[in-house]
Design a protein around this motif. Structure first.
Motif, PDB file in Angstrom:
ATOM      1  N   LEU A   1      49.836  55.748  49.875  1.00  0.00           N
ATOM      2  CA  LEU A   1      49.505  55.076  48.624  1.00  0.00           C
ATOM      3  C   LEU A   1      49.590  53.560  48.786  1.00  0.00           C
ATOM      4  CD1 LEU A   1      48.813  56.114  45.802  1.00  0.00           C
ATOM      5  CD2 LEU A   1      51.183  55.811  45.179  1.00  0.00           C
ATOM      6  N   VAL A   2      50.641  53.091  49.455  1.00  0.00           N
ATOM      7  CA  VAL A   2      50.824  51.650  49.652  1.00  0.00           C
ATOM      8  C   VAL A   2      49.680  51.087  50.493  1.00  0.00           C
ATOM      9  CG1 VAL A   2      52.259  49.912  50.790  1.00  0.00           C
ATOM     10  CG2 VAL A   2      53.326  51.667  49.371  1.00  0.00           C
ATOM     11  N   VAL A   3      49.376  51.761  51.616  1.00  0.00           N
ATOM     12  CA  VAL A   3      48.299  51.291  52.486  1.00  0.00           C
ATOM     13  C   VAL A   3      46.982  51.240  51.712  1.00  0.00           C
ATOM     14  CG1 VAL A   3      46.901  51.896  54.501  1.00  0.00           C
ATOM     15  CG2 VAL A   3      49.388  52.118  54.593  1.00  0.00           C
ATOM     16  N   PHE A   4      46.759  52.317  50.944  1.00  0.00           N
ATOM     17  CA  PHE A   4      45.532  52.423  50.168  1.00  0.00           C
ATOM     18  C   PHE A   4      45.424  51.276  49.156  1.00  0.00           C
ATOM     19  CE2 PHE A   4      42.924  54.737  46.982  1.00  0.00           C
ATOM     20  CZ  PHE A   4      41.839  54.955  47.804  1.00  0.00           C
TER      21      PHE A   4
ATOM     22  N   ILE B   1      42.610  48.231  48.892  1.00  0.00           N
ATOM     23  CA  ILE B   1      41.822  47.962  47.683  1.00  0.00           C
ATOM     24  C   ILE B   1      42.048  46.541  47.203  1.00  0.00           C
ATOM     25  CG2 ILE B   1      41.529  48.575  45.249  1.00  0.00           C
ATOM     26  CD1 ILE B   1      42.037  51.434  46.020  1.00  0.00           C
ATOM     27  N   THR B   2      43.306  46.072  47.282  1.00  0.00           N
ATOM     28  CA  THR B   2      43.604  44.713  46.832  1.00  0.00           C
ATOM     29  C   THR B   2      42.865  43.678  47.676  1.00  0.00           C
ATOM     30  OG1 THR B   2      45.786  45.568  46.356  1.00  0.00           O
ATOM     31  CG2 THR B   2      45.483  43.203  46.137  1.00  0.00           C
ATOM     32  N   ILE B   3      42.738  43.969  48.972  1.00  0.00           N
ATOM     33  CA  ILE B   3      41.999  43.036  49.831  1.00  0.00           C
ATOM     34  C   ILE B   3      40.530  42.986  49.423  1.00  0.00           C
ATOM     35  CG2 ILE B   3      41.178  42.652  52.199  1.00  0.00           C
ATOM     36  CD1 ILE B   3      43.897  43.825  53.118  1.00  0.00           C
ATOM     37  N   ILE B   4      39.965  44.168  49.142  1.00  0.00           N
ATOM     38  CA  ILE B   4      38.558  44.202  48.713  1.00  0.00           C
ATOM     39  C   ILE B   4      38.391  43.562  47.341  1.00  0.00           C
ATOM     40  CG2 ILE B   4      36.580  45.686  48.213  1.00  0.00           C
ATOM     41  CD1 ILE B   4      37.801  47.759  50.079  1.00  0.00           C
ATOM     42  N   ASN B   5      39.331  43.907  46.433  1.00  0.00           N
ATOM     43  CA  ASN B   5      39.211  43.411  45.071  1.00  0.00           C
ATOM     44  C   ASN B   5      40.581  42.993  44.539  1.00  0.00           C
ATOM     45  OD1 ASN B   5      38.725  42.917  42.414  1.00  0.00           O
ATOM     46  ND2 ASN B   5      37.789  44.904  41.979  1.00  0.00           N
ATOM     47  N   PRO B   6      40.881  41.685  44.557  1.00  0.00           N
ATOM     48  CA  PRO B   6      42.219  41.202  44.184  1.00  0.00           C
ATOM     49  C   PRO B   6      42.620  41.563  42.760  1.00  0.00           C
ATOM     50  CG  PRO B   6      40.932  39.473  45.228  1.00  0.00           C
ATOM     51  CD  PRO B   6      39.994  40.610  44.972  1.00  0.00           C
TER      52      PRO B   6
ATOM     53  N   ILE C   1      34.970  51.037  46.876  1.00  0.00           N
ATOM     54  CA  ILE C   1      34.882  51.196  48.326  1.00  0.00           C
ATOM     55  C   ILE C   1      33.420  51.313  48.743  1.00  0.00           C
ATOM     56  CG2 ILE C   1      35.898  52.443  50.289  1.00  0.00           C
ATOM     57  CD1 ILE C   1      37.748  53.819  48.321  1.00  0.00           C
ATOM     58  N   GLY C   2      32.530  51.403  47.789  1.00  0.00           N
ATOM     59  CA  GLY C   2      31.113  51.478  48.117  1.00  0.00           C
ATOM     60  C   GLY C   2      30.560  52.886  48.080  1.00  0.00           C
ATOM     61  N   LEU C   3      31.285  53.796  47.415  1.00  0.00           N
ATOM     62  CA  LEU C   3      30.791  55.161  47.309  1.00  0.00           C
ATOM     63  C   LEU C   3      30.463  55.459  45.851  1.00  0.00           C
ATOM     64  CD1 LEU C   3      33.453  56.855  49.569  1.00  0.00           C
ATOM     65  CD2 LEU C   3      31.087  56.427  50.154  1.00  0.00           C
ATOM     66  N   SER C   4      29.343  56.129  45.615  1.00  0.00           N
ATOM     67  CA  SER C   4      28.954  56.396  44.240  1.00  0.00           C
ATOM     68  C   SER C   4      29.778  57.556  43.683  1.00  0.00           C
ATOM     69  CB  SER C   4      27.473  56.754  44.191  1.00  0.00           C
ATOM     70  OG  SER C   4      27.266  57.928  44.929  1.00  0.00           O
TER      71      SER C   4
END
Lengths: 335, 333
Positions: free
Chosen positions: A17-20, A24-29, A296-299
């Motif tokens: 969960l933490v890694v995930f 996500i935070t890196i992709i979208n702060p 993440i880019g998945l529909s």
């Protein structure tokens, strides 16, 4: 000490969960903000309440797939009664929804405890009976926002605690945390501190042994399935208040993601093991995944696939580890 | 009185009673060649799924993923059919395409079944949870492939499988009969079939009598998947289209029919003959409901109720038999 921590499913789940979340935070702060956090809690509160019920059923060695039909029945009946009677009272809505939930849960319990029917097939049957009866005898018409009594809308909108955004507008922590935390504490208390909770674990571990030990199996099973019905009733009212629209076709069909969250948290259908903390982590995992698939880019087409994948990954790790342990213990005995 | 065949005799009487009832009350609508033909072409779709469910139940498991396997294989073979018919025109290539589509469905469905079997036998996941997961997974892949849309209009020659007739017997019925005979043969006459019953009634005893439980379970779920694949070929050919999630109601009906046909959900008992009679009963009722124009919701209610009633009746009979047996023992002593 560290070894003991790593024996638990929850530890692995927590790290995933933490890694995930970091990814996500890196992709979208904007992921790591109070606003998003509050939003996640609000939208997943109903599901979390359902998972507490499913957890207890799994702990007792059964499975329930009818809770979605119970939730929608409670929601639709209570909303319709409120509209028809003109009484605009949230407590009455909860009362109607929860009591019809308990009644339907008692039907499940009756079939499972008195007639000793297999839980999956029974609840699959009652899922269809409850939902079919609701649509055939109560109605199929949707309740739109204009018809919906005010108490639902207020409940869905109410904040317990408000914060201010940079631009001066408000956002807040929804009042939904109250029933959420209430249900979690209640479930925790029952499982941890009551004879009832010990009985639930005992039935799941070994039903025959539990019977010989003098545990009232029929009574405990009645409690379990009625409790699921009760929680489904709460969830039904929260759901209609959140989306401000009532459709008797909703909720049914979402069983899979709720069960996914519970099994991901490490609850085992065969062994009377599983924890509330694990389940909550499971819910967090599924909610974050669902909300951020697009990120993440998945529909959204990938949704079903991921739920299936999560269930398989979750149960595979839980049961494979179990299998290895039992193999090792057999080797120890024979060698 | 309650011999080995008592369940099948009871089922036969129920079947005869329902058919007589329908013929008596709806003679001009029920007793027609067209109605019987339409019933015969609807039976195979869920009938094959019910037979598949029975096999899984006999080994003490369950397969909740059958309808999803049907969706996935249906989508893949539909895509093959579309792909080839768009680019190539001509007699030989059409037959090649159809063969390819059917082969793909068979191989893919067996592979899906293998995944189920692997999870259950080798990883040790209980069948309920394993197939619950693959139910989402297979359906999810089908949705990803088509983006949730349907695929329709296949080559006319392919439609023969689902709606063609040989003299007056619909083609799907012939496929169905062949499949059920094969399954009956496997269950009754091969060591695989007998091992399935043994694994279902007592897995530990089966292992100690030298049966490779894991291998049996994997083969069981491969057969289950294969039957779902055959069902999907018939389905897409009869409806002339496929949409992921189509036929979800068949899951409940398949379990209902398997249990109605005398299969024990806790494993070890079940016969093809019983399930076939269960299928006929369900189909006759279904056609009656259609003639009476019941809403789909009411049907959902009835099917669920029937499943529960059948299980309650089975329980009461079993309880009664147990009591009779105990009485006999106590009087003989």
């Amino acid at each position: 000490m560290l070894k003991k921590i790593f024996k638990h499913n929850e530890t692995y789940l927590f790290f995933v969960l933490v890694v995930f979340s970091i990814v996500i935070t890196i992709i979208n702060p904007s992921f790591l903000t109070f606003e998003n956090f509050f939003d996640l809690i609000k939208s997943s509160a109903g599901m979390t309440i359902l998972t507490m019920g499913v957890l207890i059923v799994l702990l007792s060695g059964g499975i329930d797939v009818s809770f979605t039909a119970i939730a929608i029945a409670g929601q639709y009946i209570s909303a319709n009664v409120l509209i028809a009677s003109g009484i605009d009272n949230l407590y009455l809505a909860f009362l109607i929804s929860c009591s019809s939930g308990i009644a339907l849960g008692a039907i499940n319990a009756l079939l499972i405890s008195i007639f000793e029917l297999p839980t999956l097939i029974t609840t699959l049957g009652t899922l269809n009976v409850f939902h079919g009866a609701l649509l055939a005898f109560v109605g199929t018409k949707a309740i739109n926002t204009a018809q919906l009594p005010n108490c639902f809308k207020l409940f869905g909108h109410k904040d317990l605690y408000t914060l201010m955004r940079a631009d001066g507008t408000n956002y807040g922590l929804s009042v939904y945390v109250l029933p959420l935390i209430g249900v979690i504490i209640l479930t925790w208390f029952i499982l941890r501190f009551t004879m009832l909770g010990r009985g639930i674990y005992a039935i799941g571990g070994n039903k025959e042994a539990a019977k010989r030990a003098g545990i009232n199996i029929v009574g405990i099973q009645f409690f379990i399935y009625c409790y699921v019905g009760f929680l489904a009733g709460i969830m039904g009212v929260m759901h209609i208040s959140l989306i401000r629209y009532g459709n008797p076709m909703y909720i049914v069909g979402d069983e899979l993601s709720v069960i996914a969250a519970v099994v991901l948290g490490g609850a085992r259908i065969t062994g009377g093991s599983g924890s509330i903390l694990g389940t909550l982590l499971g819910v967090a995992m599924i909610t974050i995944l669902q909300k951020n698939l697009v990120l993440i880019g998945l529909s959204s087409y990938w949704h079903q696939f991921f739920i299936g994948l999560i269930i398989i990954a979750g149960v595979s790790t839980t049961y494979y580890r179990n299998k290895l342990i039992s193999k090792r213990s057999i080797a120890l005995i024979s060698g | 009185m309650f011999g080995k065949h008592s369940k099948n005799i009871a089922l036969f009487l129920i079947m005869a009673f329902i058919i007589a009832l329908m013929s008596f009350f709806l003679p001009d609508k029920f007793l027609t060649v067209v109605n019987f033909q339409s019933m015969a072409s609807q039976i195979p779709e869920f009938g094959l799924l019910a037979i598949a469910m029975m096999i899984a139940l006999i080994t003490g498991g369950i397969d909740l993923s059958v309808v999803s396997i049907t969706s996935l294989t249906g989508v893949v073979s539909a895509l093959i059919l579309k792909q080839f018919t768009n680019t190539q025109i001509g007699g030989a290539s059409i037959f090649f395409t159809i063969t390819m589509a059917i082969l793909a469905a068979i191989v893919l469905s067996m592979f899906c079944g293998f995944i189920n079997g692997f999870l259950i036998a080798n990883v040790g996941v209980p069948p309920i949870l394993a197939t619950l997961g693959t139910q989402g997974l297979f359906l999810g892949i089908a949705i990803i492939i088509t983006h949730g849309h349907g695929i329709s209009t296949f080559p006319e020659k392919f439609l023969f499988i689902g709606s063609g007739k040989i003299s007056i017997i619909p083609m799907p019925l012939i496929i169905f009969i062949v499949c059920t005979l094969l399954v009956a043969l496997i269950l009754k006459k091969t060591s695989l079939g007998i091992s399935m019953y043994m694994v279902g009634s007592n897995p530990i005893a089966a292992r100690f009598s030298g049966i490779n439980n894991d291998g049996i379970l994997i083969r069981t779920y491969i057969i289950t998947g294969l039957l779902a694949g055959v069902s999907s070929i018939i389905m897409i050919s009869r409806v002339n289209s496929i949409r992921p999630g189509y036929g979800y109601a068949y899951l409940l009906q398949a379990i209902l029919v398997a249990v109605l046909g005398g299969t024990d959900p806790s494993g070890g008992f079940g016969s093809v003959l019983g399930v076939v009679m269960g299928i006929v009963i369900l189909q006759v009722l279904q056609s009656g409901f259609n003639i009476l124009a019941f809403s789909p919701f009411f049907k959902k209610f009835i099917w669920g109720l029937m499943l529960l009633l059948v299980m309650i009746i089975n329980f009461v009979i079993a309880r009664y038999l147990q009591r009779v047996k105990k009485l006999k023992i106590s009087t003989s002593v």
